[in-house]
Motif scaffolding. Structure first.
Motif, short mmCIF file in Angstrom:
data_model
loop_
_atom_site.label_atom_id
_atom_site.label_comp_id
_atom_site.label_asym_id
_atom_site.label_seq_id
_atom_site.Cartn_x
_atom_site.Cartn_y
_atom_site.Cartn_z
N GLU A 259 0.83 -1.20 0.00
CA GLU A 259 0.00 0.00 0.00
C GLU A 259 0.86 1.26 0.00
O GLU A 259 0.56 2.23 -0.68
N LEU A 260 1.94 1.19 0.76
CA LEU A 260 2.80 2.36 0.86
C LEU A 260 3.45 2.69 -0.48
O LEU A 260 3.55 3.86 -0.87
N VAL A 261 3.90 1.65 -1.19
CA VAL A 261 4.48 1.89 -2.51
C VAL A 261 3.44 2.54 -3.41
O VAL A 261 3.73 3.49 -4.15
N ILE A 262 2.19 2.05 -3.31
CA ILE A 262 1.12 2.62 -4.11
C ILE A 262 0.92 4.09 -3.77
O ILE A 262 0.82 4.94 -4.66
N ILE A 263 0.88 4.40 -2.47
CA ILE A 263 0.67 5.78 -2.04
C ILE A 263 1.76 6.69 -2.59
O ILE A 263 1.50 7.76 -3.14
N ILE A 301 -8.38 0.24 -6.63
CA ILE A 301 -6.98 0.60 -6.40
C ILE A 301 -6.10 -0.12 -7.42
O ILE A 301 -5.12 0.43 -7.93
N GLY A 302 -6.46 -1.35 -7.79
CA GLY A 302 -5.72 -2.08 -8.81
C GLY A 302 -5.81 -1.41 -10.16
O GLY A 302 -4.80 -1.22 -10.85
N LEU A 303 -7.01 -1.00 -10.51
CA LEU A 303 -7.20 -0.32 -11.78
C LEU A 303 -6.42 0.99 -11.81
O LEU A 303 -5.75 1.32 -12.81
N LEU B 97 4.43 -2.39 -9.90
CA LEU B 97 3.16 -1.73 -9.62
C LEU B 97 2.06 -2.25 -10.51
O LEU B 97 0.95 -2.53 -10.07
N PHE B 98 2.37 -2.36 -11.80
CA PHE B 98 1.38 -2.84 -12.75
C PHE B 98 0.89 -4.23 -12.35
O PHE B 98 -0.32 -4.48 -12.31
N SER B 99 1.83 -5.11 -12.01
CA SER B 99 1.39 -6.48 -11.71
C SER B 99 0.71 -6.57 -10.35
O SER B 99 -0.17 -7.40 -10.16
N ILE B 100 1.08 -5.70 -9.39
CA ILE B 100 0.33 -5.66 -8.13
C ILE B 100 -1.09 -5.20 -8.41
O ILE B 100 -2.06 -5.75 -7.87
N GLY B 101 -1.22 -4.20 -9.28
CA GLY B 101 -2.55 -3.70 -9.64
C GLY B 101 -3.39 -4.81 -10.24
O GLY B 101 -4.56 -5.00 -9.88
N LEU B 102 -2.78 -5.56 -11.15
CA LEU B 102 -3.49 -6.67 -11.80
C LEU B 102 -3.91 -7.72 -10.76
O LEU B 102 -5.01 -8.26 -10.81
N THR B 103 -3.00 -7.99 -9.82
CA THR B 103 -3.31 -8.96 -8.77
C THR B 103 -4.51 -8.51 -7.94
O THR B 103 -5.42 -9.29 -7.67
#
Lengths: 336, 287
Positions: A259-263, A301-303, B97-103
């Protein structure tokens, strides 16, 4: 990455990097003060945003500046949280020294693990950081007699700050406390990252193999920044433990690291402010959407991640900078 | 003594399942230089295809496995053509990031369609219980699984070492630019290889329901194990992941059997040590 601009033929460019505060930055730091008065019903969310923001800034040092992809940064956050929480449970309730102890503990742990991380390439680093995070999680999980295991660390009672300000139910003191700690740490980090040391890190990120040619000790710099990032993450974790008076096992978990990497990426890497903006946007959105349905939240969040990677590299900060540059260029073009 | 052999056998069965799922990831990481954290999602898809076919349509277990392979392979092919190929040249952070998003999207979709609970699997009668092997009682299903993986591994070895397509894969791994110059359609080789890898993951997912379980958290729960196999074995090879999967499988089972109090600690510790000793993997290419 567009963070490094070509050197302009301007004599001031060859001096120390400019550290002057821009008006926009000063304006930015007025937001929390305005928030305190305008949204007094949301102070708990506000202090959580600031804490996660500080955590994201600590990852920015490692990922945004030094280019190390870490999937286990929550290890330091959780370690700091447990350090501060355990201290309080065992009778040491003074908050500021609690923060300090958490920072020292995580810095030491960060320093020791940095040698494992600095070696190897992206994939190895990814796996080693992931492994360290998972090992700490397992350790905290199994050592339930110390950490409370899955039930979390309960019974944290914090003392008054400076012996005067007591944590209240509405989170007023927690908000101000988190805000001031965030600001002080941020000012220090901003100074460090605008120094030759910070520039050296950017150099390593852009082309680590060439940095030794100009006399930079790559591994030493990476060790220092990893330790620094760990310490700041520890402070953020300690702040969370002190303000919520609870430490859960999830503070160490993989999903917190991810989550942190995403943020950070949502906000924009390599600029320090990206972490703060990303935390604000992410947590407000999470507060809103996850209230509807947690499964949907995960889907969106994935999208969002896929869209950012495919179309909006650089995150929110990158987008803003690109727009500003565009306007500037047009203005310059119009003048000619 | 019987215990030790039993643990070894279970470890080998578990390891060979890990190998089956991970070998596609090894190829993605080695051939295409893509860190694909969503690989477990293809395995999960294969698992759900198997469960659906068996419970809703009454198709026997053995017949559902090849369909799980084909279904996951098609999903892999479509995603490779539409999304993955755009990111081959992207930074590793972007790929992560892309593959985490897909997951995340796959997990949310699985929860939406099948609910958050564990899926049951009905093994056929002849796969339940124990069989006697050289005077040792072993699980019939585990024996069957090892058999399947041995056959698949031999087939894969034949494909890569003896066929024209295999030669194209090997050439593309070694040098993409030169292979393209020799007239190999590298992008087509990539697509087919990716589909093959995804299909094997799907097959492994279907085969592994009884041992690994199947719920929407599957891709995250086992992501570390798949990555571990590839990182420890060395990306871009077949033998590396095989060796790594067997070592990790045996140590994981043994660790959980002999020292349950420290649990998964064994495997993570082993990983960190192995990665420090062999930063490029046990049999990885030194670059």
């Amino acid at each position: 990455m567009s963070a490094v601009k070509p050197v302009q033929t301007n004599s001031t460019q060859f001096r120390l990097p400019n550290d002057r505060w821009r008006p926009l930055e000063i304006l930015f730091w007025l937001i929390p003060i305005a928030f305190y008065f305008l949204f007094s019903g949301y102070l708990v969310l506000g202090s959580q945003i600031m804490i996660v923001g500080l955590f994201a800034v600590s990852l920015d040092l490692i990922l945004g500046y030094a280019g190390i992809v870490s999937l286990g940064h929550a290890a330091f956050f959780g370690l700091g949280a447990y350090a501060a929480g355990l201290l309080a449970v065992h009778g040491w309730t003074e908050p500021l020294t609690g923060l300090l102890v958490a920072a020292v503990v995580t810095a030491v742990f960060g320093y020791l693990t940095s040698f494992l991380v600095v070696r190897g390439q992206d994939l190895t680093r990814l796996m080693v950081t992931l492994g360290i995070g998972l090992m700490l999680f397992e350790a905290a999980n199994k050592a339930a007699f110390i950490t409370g295991g899955v039930d979390g660390l309960q019974g944290i009672v914090m003392g008054k700050i400076f012996g005067v300000f007591e944590f209240d139910l509405y989170g007023k003191v927690a908000f101000i406390y988190s805000g001031i700690v965030l600001f002080i740490v941020f000012v220090i980090l901003r100074r460090v990252m605008n120094s030759p040391f910070g520039l050296g890190l950017i150099g390593i990120r852009e082309g680590g193999r060439r940095m030794p040619a100009i006399g930079a000790n790559v591994n030493q710099r990476l060790t220092v920044v990893f330790t620094l990032g760990a310490a700041v993450a520890g402070i953020a974790g300690a702040l969370l433990a002190q303000t919520t008076q609870f430490v859960g096992l999830d503070s160490l978990g993989f999903s917190r690291s991810a989550e942190l990497v995403i943020i950070l990426v949502l906000g924009g890497t390599g600029r320090l402010y990206g972490g703060l903006i990303g935390a604000a946007v992410f947590m407000v959105a999470q507060d809103y959407i996850a209230g509807l349905n947690p499964v949907y939240w995960q889907f969106w969040i994935g999208l969002l991640l896929i869209v950012i990677v495919l179309f909006a590299r650089g995150g929110i900060m990158g987008g803003v900078v690109a727009i500003v540059e565009n306007i500037k260029q047009r203005a310059a073009g119009g003048r000619k | 003594m019987g215990n030790l052999i039993g643990v070894l056998f279970d470890g080998v069965a578990y390891g060979s399942l890990l190998f089956l799922i991970s070998v596609g990831l090894s190829i993605t990481m080695g051939l295409m230089n893509f860190i694909n954290l969503a690989h477990g999602a293809f395995a999960m898809l294969g698992g759900y295809i198997c469960v659906m076919l068996m419970t809703r349509m009454g198709i026997p277990f053995l017949a559902s496995l090849p369909i799980a392979f084909v279904g996951s392979a098609i999903a892999g092919l479509v995603l490779e053509r539409t999304l993955y190929r755009r990111l081959y040249k992207a930074s590793h952070l972007d790929q992560v990031l892309f593959s985490i998003g897909l997951t995340f999207m796959a997990m949310a979709a699985a929860t939406y369609v099948w609910g958050p609970q564990q899926q049951p699997v009905q093994l056929p009668e002849w796969l339940r219980g124990q069989v006697s092997l050289f005077g040792l009682e072993v699980g019939a299903y585990r024996l069957f699984m090892i058999g399947v993986v041995v056959v698949i591994t031999l087939a894969l070895g034949f494909l890569i070492e003896r066929t024209r397509f295999g030669a194209q894969i090997r050439a593309s791994v070694d040098n993409q630019a030169a292979s393209a110059g020799l007239g190999i359609n590298v992008s087509r080789v990539f697509s087919l290889t990716f589909a093959l890898g995804s299909g094997m993951a799907g097959l492994g997912g279907g085969l592994g329901i009884d041992i690994l379980g199947l719920d929407p958290a599957f891709p995250i729960k086992y992501m570390v194990y798949f990555l571990l196999v590839v990182a420890v074995g060395g990306a871009g090879t077949i033998k590396g992941p095989l060796l790594a999967a067997l070592i990790l499988g045996i140590f994981d089972v043994a660790g959980k059997y002999y020292v349950p109090s420290i649990g998964a600690f064994v495997i993570y510790g082993l990983m960190v040590v192995l990665l420090l000793l062999f930063p490029a993997g046990l049999l990885g290419r030194r670059t």
